[in-house]
Scaffold this motif. Structure first.
Motif, PDB file in Angstrom:
ATOM      1  N   LEU A 120       2.760   0.047  10.933  1.00  0.00           N
ATOM      2  CA  LEU A 120       2.852  -1.244   9.720  1.00  0.00           C
ATOM      3  C   LEU A 120       3.196  -2.693  10.127  1.00  0.00           C
ATOM      4  O   LEU A 120       2.801  -3.556   9.017  1.00  0.00           O
ATOM      5  CB  LEU A 120       3.426  -0.395   8.276  1.00  0.00           C
ATOM      6  CG  LEU A 120       2.254   0.410   7.619  1.00  0.00           C
ATOM      7  CD1 LEU A 120       3.543   1.394   6.718  1.00  0.00           C
ATOM      8  CD2 LEU A 120       1.458   0.443   6.849  1.00  0.00           C
ATOM      9  N   GLY A 121       4.440  -2.439  10.565  1.00  0.00           N
ATOM     10  CA  GLY A 121       5.404  -3.457  11.031  1.00  0.00           C
ATOM     11  C   GLY A 121       4.183  -4.353  12.498  1.00  0.00           C
ATOM     12  O   GLY A 121       4.497  -5.888  11.689  1.00  0.00           O
ATOM     13  N   VAL A 122       3.084  -3.490  13.486  1.00  0.00           N
ATOM     14  CA  VAL A 122       2.448  -4.426  13.897  1.00  0.00           C
ATOM     15  C   VAL A 122       1.097  -5.106  12.928  1.00  0.00           C
ATOM     16  O   VAL A 122       0.619  -6.429  12.942  1.00  0.00           O
ATOM     17  CB  VAL A 122       1.796  -4.141  14.707  1.00  0.00           C
ATOM     18  CG1 VAL A 122       0.590  -4.408  15.680  1.00  0.00           C
ATOM     19  CG2 VAL A 122       3.218  -3.217  15.669  1.00  0.00           C
ATOM     20  N   VAL A 130       7.617   4.097   3.266  1.00  0.00           N
ATOM     21  CA  VAL A 130       8.153   5.493   4.440  1.00  0.00           C
ATOM     22  C   VAL A 130       9.792   5.537   4.596  1.00  0.00           C
ATOM     23  O   VAL A 130       9.879   7.104   4.881  1.00  0.00           O
ATOM     24  CB  VAL A 130       7.421   5.088   5.721  1.00  0.00           C
ATOM     25  CG1 VAL A 130       7.743   5.802   6.848  1.00  0.00           C
ATOM     26  CG2 VAL A 130       5.542   5.322   5.412  1.00  0.00           C
ATOM     27  N   ARG A 131       9.972   4.643   4.237  1.00  0.00           N
ATOM     28  CA  ARG A 131      11.772   4.447   4.320  1.00  0.00           C
ATOM     29  C   ARG A 131      12.568   4.537   3.739  1.00  0.00           C
ATOM     30  O   ARG A 131      13.172   5.446   3.884  1.00  0.00           O
ATOM     31  CB  ARG A 131      12.140   2.803   4.556  1.00  0.00           C
ATOM     32  CG  ARG A 131      11.461   2.486   6.012  1.00  0.00           C
ATOM     33  CD  ARG A 131      11.913   1.286   5.547  1.00  0.00           C
ATOM     34  NE  ARG A 131      11.218   0.142   7.176  1.00  0.00           N
ATOM     35  CZ  ARG A 131      10.724  -0.584   7.280  1.00  0.00           C
ATOM     36  NH1 ARG A 131      11.641  -1.550   6.212  1.00  0.00           N
ATOM     37  NH2 ARG A 131      10.495  -1.597   8.297  1.00  0.00           N
ATOM     38  N   ARG A 132      12.188   5.442   2.413  1.00  0.00           N
ATOM     39  CA  ARG A 132      12.745   5.471   0.986  1.00  0.00           C
ATOM     40  C   ARG A 132      13.233   6.514   1.081  1.00  0.00           C
ATOM     41  O   ARG A 132      12.559   7.691   1.289  1.00  0.00           O
ATOM     42  CB  ARG A 132      12.231   5.123   0.200  1.00  0.00           C
ATOM     43  CG  ARG A 132      12.780   4.831  -1.368  1.00  0.00           C
ATOM     44  CD  ARG A 132      12.436   4.951  -2.482  1.00  0.00           C
ATOM     45  NE  ARG A 132      10.896   5.394  -2.760  1.00  0.00           N
ATOM     46  CZ  ARG A 132       9.637   4.809  -3.220  1.00  0.00           C
ATOM     47  NH1 ARG A 132      10.009   3.578  -4.173  1.00  0.00           N
ATOM     48  NH2 ARG A 132       9.041   5.994  -3.409  1.00  0.00           N
ATOM     49  N   ASP A 133      14.701   7.413   0.993  1.00  0.00           N
ATOM     50  CA  ASP A 133      14.665   8.419   0.750  1.00  0.00           C
ATOM     51  C   ASP A 133      13.778   9.047  -0.570  1.00  0.00           C
ATOM     52  O   ASP A 133      14.329   7.890  -1.988  1.00  0.00           O
ATOM     53  CB  ASP A 133      16.406   8.391  -0.184  1.00  0.00           C
ATOM     54  CG  ASP A 133      16.692   8.765   1.564  1.00  0.00           C
ATOM     55  OD1 ASP A 133      16.489   9.388   2.537  1.00  0.00           O
ATOM     56  OD2 ASP A 133      18.180   8.304   1.600  1.00  0.00           O
ATOM     57  N   PHE A 191       2.613  13.118  -0.203  1.00  0.00           N
ATOM     58  CA  PHE A 191       3.433  12.662   0.703  1.00  0.00           C
ATOM     59  C   PHE A 191       4.564  13.092   1.337  1.00  0.00           C
ATOM     60  O   PHE A 191       5.581  12.878   2.271  1.00  0.00           O
ATOM     61  CB  PHE A 191       3.503  10.948  -0.022  1.00  0.00           C
ATOM     62  CG  PHE A 191       4.391  10.062   0.879  1.00  0.00           C
ATOM     63  CD1 PHE A 191       4.340   9.925   2.289  1.00  0.00           C
ATOM     64  CD2 PHE A 191       6.207   9.928   0.655  1.00  0.00           C
ATOM     65  CE1 PHE A 191       4.673   8.476   2.535  1.00  0.00           C
ATOM     66  CE2 PHE A 191       6.784   9.046   1.425  1.00  0.00           C
ATOM     67  CZ  PHE A 191       6.382   8.356   2.346  1.00  0.00           C
ATOM     68  N   ARG A 192       5.363  13.607   0.038  1.00  0.00           N
ATOM     69  CA  ARG A 192       6.721  13.639   0.856  1.00  0.00           C
ATOM     70  C   ARG A 192       6.633  15.146   2.034  1.00  0.00           C
ATOM     71  O   ARG A 192       7.283  15.421   2.763  1.00  0.00           O
ATOM     72  CB  ARG A 192       7.506  15.206  -0.541  1.00  0.00           C
ATOM     73  CG  ARG A 192       8.798  15.784  -0.669  1.00  0.00           C
ATOM     74  CD  ARG A 192       9.148  16.816  -1.800  1.00  0.00           C
ATOM     75  NE  ARG A 192       8.813  16.099  -2.855  1.00  0.00           N
ATOM     76  CZ  ARG A 192       9.938  15.009  -3.539  1.00  0.00           C
ATOM     77  NH1 ARG A 192      10.721  15.118  -2.355  1.00  0.00           N
ATOM     78  NH2 ARG A 192       9.215  14.007  -4.581  1.00  0.00           N
ATOM     79  N   PRO A 197       6.802   9.480  10.585  1.00  0.00           N
ATOM     80  CA  PRO A 197       7.353   8.311   9.858  1.00  0.00           C
ATOM     81  C   PRO A 197       7.589   6.864  11.069  1.00  0.00           C
ATOM     82  O   PRO A 197       7.048   6.589   9.869  1.00  0.00           O
ATOM     83  CB  PRO A 197       8.468   9.006   8.715  1.00  0.00           C
ATOM     84  CG  PRO A 197       7.830  10.687   8.535  1.00  0.00           C
ATOM     85  CD  PRO A 197       7.328  10.680  10.042  1.00  0.00           C
ATOM     86  N   SER A 198       7.819   7.376  11.873  1.00  0.00           N
ATOM     87  CA  SER A 198       8.672   6.339  12.640  1.00  0.00           C
ATOM     88  C   SER A 198       7.618   5.654  12.425  1.00  0.00           C
ATOM     89  O   SER A 198       7.550   4.304  13.356  1.00  0.00           O
ATOM     90  CB  SER A 198       9.572   6.762  13.278  1.00  0.00           C
ATOM     91  OG  SER A 198       9.106   7.453  14.202  1.00  0.00           O
TER      92      SER A 198
END
Length: 122
Positions: free
Chosen positions: A37-39, A72-75, A98-99, A30-31
């Motif tokens: 995605l940020g790039v 990706v970040r959300r719980d 996904f989970r 995930p990280s």
């Protein structure tokens, strides 16, 4: 540095291919997915600065990137009970897959093995 923009873009393309191959071989965590995605978001923002139709289409792409990063970040809520209607719905919409990917222990840094000490060691 004397690199022209064309050379830098070519180098970036080669790096993107290397990243794709490494992700396929080692798996995406995930990280690292969030970082990638940020790039892509930064590249879209720079290209969208030229305006016109390019800006319009890349604005939509950036919205999808932001949604993917939130995912990706959300719980996630706790997994539903097996066989329930909610579990079937998660299977259909891909949330269950996904989970499983996001929560897999494979994607976390391995911890060093624990060493057992004998009671006779001091």
């Amino acid at each position: 540095m004397d690199a022209s923009l064309a050379d830098l873009v070519s180098s970036l393309g080669d790096t993107a291919v290397d990243l794709l191959e490494a992700g396929e071989a080692e798996g995406w965590s995930p990280s690292t997915a969030d970082d990638a995605l940020g790039v892509v978001d930064v590249l879209c923002a720079v290209l969208a600065a030229h305006g016109g139709p390019l800006e319009t289409s890349l604005t939509q792409v950036r919205a999808h990137i932001a949604a993917a990063q939130r995912g990706v970040r959300r719980d996630l809520p706790p997994a539903p009970r097996r066989g329930s209607a909610a579990a079937r719905e998660e299977e259909q919409d891909g949330t269950a897959r996904f989970r499983a990917w996001r929560d897999a222990r494979v994607h976390q840094w391995p911890t060093p093995p624990r060493t057992r000490r004998s009671p006779w060691e001091s």
